[in-house]
Structures are given as C-alpha cells and as structure tokens.
Scaffold this active site. Structure first.
Site: not given
Ligand code: GLC
Ligand code: CA
Length: 547
Positions: A247, A195, A95, A321-322
């Site tokens: 993402e 990310d 990641d 995880h979010d």
């Molecule tokens: C993404 C991650 C999340 C994190 C955010 C900032 O959305 O999945 O867990 O808090 O980025 O890095």
C-alpha cells in the site's frame, strides 16, 4: 507463477460474517462463506489484520504479530480456513502492518519501562526549547508526536497516538519483520499486503515542514527500496508461489516502477491512490468537490502507460476499508444504481493489473448515510469531527463531510439477505448496517443473472478467458469529454472497452476500428454491433473483442 489472470477479494473480517452471534465478524464466518467466494470465482482473499490488538484502529494497531485476536477466533480457526479455502483453490493474503505497532505491543511496553534495546525499535525524541520534535501532522489529525511521561520524551506516530512508528533504520527491527513474514509463510499463507509500506523509511534528521504536513520527508523515504529488497531476499523472494502488494501512500509513479518492477525484487504490485483523489478539493480529503472524470481518465492512462513501459504492475481497485463506496461516489446509487456499478466495475477490471474487489462492492453496496455522528465508529472520522467543530464548523456541516468521506462507509456489515441486520449476525452488530440491506443483498442477486453480482462474476471470467485482458498491452483511445475508451492488445487479439459517464452522448468511432469486426462480449445495456456512430445512454458500457 503468473498472477496476471488472478483476482483478489478483500475481507474486513469484523464486518463480513459473524459465525457465533456476538456482533463481530470472525474467521469461522469467512470459512462459512467460502462457497460464495468460490461461486464468484476469485483466487485470493486478502484479510485485513486479525492479530492481537486493542482495536483502536480495528486491528491496524497490532500488539502481537504471531497470534490471533480472540475477537476473531483461534489459530485452529485460521488453519481450518487455510485448508478449506485450498479445497476451492483459494489462497490467503495477510495484512502486515509494519510501519508501526500498537503501544500495547511488548516492544513498546519494554521501551517505556526503560529498556534501551526496545527504545531503539521506535523513535523517541527529547523536546528542545519546549517545542515538539517536528511540526508534522498525523494522518488521523493532530501532531505526530506524543509525550511519554515515563521517559520524558516524545515518540513518533504518523497515525493514531496508540500506533507508534517502528525504526526501520535499526537492523534488529528489520530482522523481526522478516521473522514475522516467514512465520506466516510456514503456516501456509501465500500472499501478503504490506500496510503503508512506503512510509517505513524515515529521514536521518527530523525537521519541521514549512510547506506541507511532513509527508515529503518520510514518503518513499531514503532507504525504502533497500529495505524492501532486503525483506524480499530474506523471506518471500525465494518462493515463487507468493504474491505481494504494497500500500503506497501519496507515492510517485517513479517509485512504483521500482516497488513492483519485474526485475527489482521488491513486491509483485502496488496500490496507489491518485485516482481516488479526484473528488478532493485542493487534494484535501476533507474538502468536498464533485468528481472530475477527465482527471480520472488522465490519471488512469498515465499509470497504465507508465507502469507498462517499466514492466511494473498495478493493483486495480475502487474500494477498500478506507474508502467510501464507489457506486455512491462516482456512480449514481439511486436511478442508475445497477448500471453505474457495472460501468465502474468494467472500467477497472479490463485494465492492465490485478483487480481487487472489496466485500460488498460486488453487490453494489452504497455509502452508509448514517444520520448522527454516534453511528460512526472510525477513529479518523471521530477525530476529524472534533477538529471540524473546533475549527468553527457547525455540527451539520461537520456531519456532512464525515458522511461523505468516512472510512465507515466501507465498514458496515456485509449484506447477505433481507433478514435482521442483513443476515450478518443475529444480534446488533458492532456497527449499524445500512438501511438499504432489504433491497441490496447477496440473496437477492445470487439467482438473478442480470445482477451486479453476476456481472462481477462475468468480469472475473473474462480475465481468465481473454489473454488481452490478463496479459495484453494497454492502449488509450483519445475521445471526448465524459467518454472513456481503451484497448487491450495481445498479438492479433484485441479488447475494446467503451464507457460512458453520467450523460447521454453521441460518439463517432474511427473507421479502422469499425472495420475490425469486433463482437460485443459484455454490456450493462444490450449487446450491440459496433458502428461508427453510437448513441450512449448514461453509464452505458460495452466490451468488444476481436480475434
Ligand atoms: C492503512 C490502512 C488503514 C490504517 C492505516 C494505519 O492505510 O489501510 O486502515 O488505518 O494504514 O495502519
Ligand atoms: Ca463473532
């Protein structure tokens, strides 16, 4: 290399398995569970960040991209994991958090000590007329600008104030990022998840947003495609064995055609989130509303058809995880727990794209149902709880929203067995386990062929055994409310997927479909013969195949 028949399993290391009993999951813990992952049949493990970090956002605040946080183990532990995983044909996906660094990162520390080179790695702005540089709202609540007294300036942070946004306009920053990716490729890593990568290109001029929270200025920003093409060209693009996923926060489908288009040389695939906002009132995560199944079908169809037409590729997922747990969110984690978990799994796994399974999803893990705010650990949840109280909500109201929407719903310890702390650790874990671990756990399901776990295993196998699922064309079949039907077609072979939402329904299928002589290859009820009239019980699911 084709990744079209592959399945990814996401691990949040902190909560997966604690090998040394300090209450925190670790890399050795993942190595210990490889046999289980091999049983499930997955191809890649995406591990969320385990780099050196003050852990304000559980590792999404990176202080050193080249080293492993001692919380999770050592570089030797990672080498061992890479090696042991390769024995099962499992590859690792890391990641990369490239939109921001922790304010503990050496670059940021140098910057605030006055080093001009490193100041240009971030966005530092003076305040004019005693006003903040812009009125943008941070994703974790509050304004996006934090005062830095050393420089008498404000720095930009789209997330927590300890996560300072990097300035990708600066070619040196882009070089640093490429170097990091190449370092991990040299270590034997064969996949990367980037990310919030569609937020890295900020506008030339920063201005107030009077109609929104500022995201329209930096989401899918002005130079995003050229930055991704450059990164691709200078690192993973040269190598055929590497899979990448971005993402994409609040993105548009048109941008995703480019991010993951076959000929675009950016990324292999994208996560988009529109299908997970169907229970947000006014598109606001913190306003609760019942999930709208019709909207969900529409969004899935639009993305399936659009991405297909443009030779682009979706990452398919419900959980990470979010996100809250899907069986509690769209399914029914009480009476129809098992059935609804299987229905939702089928819905995603038979679509065109690459399925991602998030740890615990494969055993039907539920939301936490934590009873007090003290049980919650996530910075976003805690920030918003305070914001709700300040806005005048009662503690009960505030807690109810957090219970339903907290990212901690996906972060509780993996439930391995019915012993202490669900078999995750021998001591009290960093976050409490969910009380239902005595019923919902791996050990209970591993020898039960009718379990959710075995059902996921079967879905993974279907993708490997049936070309229409991995490679086929997606064709939606128009139907009535609460029923979702789609087909996948590859030459003369077809897969027909019939899914029922939460009510009992009678449906009539077109005659030409019935005449095709389909056979049922998977169901969460009984294997049936396809007839023109079907009575569907809540969450009934059938997958049919014809040669
Ligand atoms: C993404 C991650 C999340 C994190 C955010 C900032 O959305 O999945 O867990 O808090 O980025 O890095
Ligand atoms: Ca540990």
């Amino acid at each position: 290399m084709s990744f079209k028949n592959k399945v990814v399993y996401q691990i949040y290391p902190k909560s997966f398995y604690d090998s040394n009993n300090d209450g925190i999951g670790d890399l050795k813990g993942i190595t210990k569970k490889l046999k289980y992952l091999n049983f499930l049949g997955i191809d890649y493990i995406w591990i969320t960040p385990f780099f050196v970090s003050p852990q304000r956002d559980n590792g999404y605040d990176v202080a050193d991209y080249y080293n492993i946080d001692p919380l999770y183990g050592t570089m030797e532990d990672l080498d061992e994991l890479i090696l042991e995983a390769s024995k099962y044909g499992i590859k690792l996906m890391l990641d990369m958090v490239f939109n921001h660094t922790s304010t503990e990162h050496i670059w940021f520390k140098q910057a605030i000590q006055g080093n001009k080179k490193y100041q240009n790695y971030y966005f530092f702005k003076k305040s004019i007329d005693n006003k903040l540089p812009t009125n943008w709202v941070s994703k974790f609540g509050g304004n996006t600008w934090e005062y830095c007294k050393e420089l008498d300036m404000y720095y930009l942070h789209l997330f927590d104030k300890t996560q300072a946004d990097l300035n990708w306009e600066n070619p040196e920053v882009r070089k640093e990022m490429t170097k990091i990716v190449n370092f991990w490729i040299n270590k034997g890593i064969e996949g990367f998840r980037f990310d919030v990568v569609n937020l890295i290109s900020k506008p030339q001029i920063f201005k107030d947003d009077f109609i929104g929270d500022g995201r329209r200025f930096y989401t899918d920003g002005p130079n995003i495609h050229s930055y991704l093409k450059e990164l691709n060209k200078n690192s993973f693009g040269k190598l055929k064995n590497i899979v990448t996923v971005g993402e994409m926060s609040s993105t548009t489908i048109e941008n995703c055609y480019k991010y993951s288009g076959e000929k675009e040389n950016e990324l292999s695939m994208v996560f988009s989130f529109h299908h997970l906002k169907i229970d947000y009132k006014n598109k606001n995560k913190w306003e609760l509303q019942e999930a709208d199944f019709e909207e969900l079908k529409e969004i899935l169809n639009t993305w399936q058809l659009g991405m297909q037409k443009n030779n682009a590729w979706n990452a398919l997922f419900w959980c990470n995880h979010d996100q809250p747990r899907i069986v509690s969110r769209l399914g029914d984690d009480k009476i129809y727990w098992k059935k609804s978990a299987k229905m939702l799994a089928t819905m995603i796994h038979c679509l065109r794209g690459t399925p991602y399974i998030y740890q615990g999803e494969e055993i039907g893990m539920t939301n936490t149902y934590f009873e007090t705010i003290n049980d919650f650990k996530d910075i976003e949840s805690l920030n918003y709880y305070d914001i709700f109280l300040k806005e005048g909500k009662s503690p009960e109201e505030a807690l109810k929203i957090i219970q339903e929407r907290s990212r901690d719903n996906g972060r509780t310890p993996m439930q391995w067995n019915n012993k202490n702390f669900g078999g995750f650790s021998n001591i009290i874990p960093w976050i409490n386990p969910i009380k239902n671990f005595k019923q919902i756990n791996v050990e209970n399901q591993i020898n039960d062929c009718d379990s959710i776990l075995h059902y996921y295993k079967k879905l993974i196998q279907l993708r490997k055994n049936y070309l229409p699922i991995s490679e086929g064309e997606f064709i939606p079949v128009i139907t009535e409310k609460d029923i979702y039907i789609y087909k996948r077609k590859y030459n003369s072979e077809e897969i027909l997927v019939i899914l029922n939402y939460k009510n009992k329904k009678e449906i009539t299928l077109p005659k030409e479909e019935i005449e095709k002589n389909y056979s049922c290859i998977l169901s969460n009820n009984n294997i049936i013969k396809l007839t023109s009239k079907l009575t569907l019980e809540p969450f009934d699911t059938f997958v049919f195949y014809k040669k």
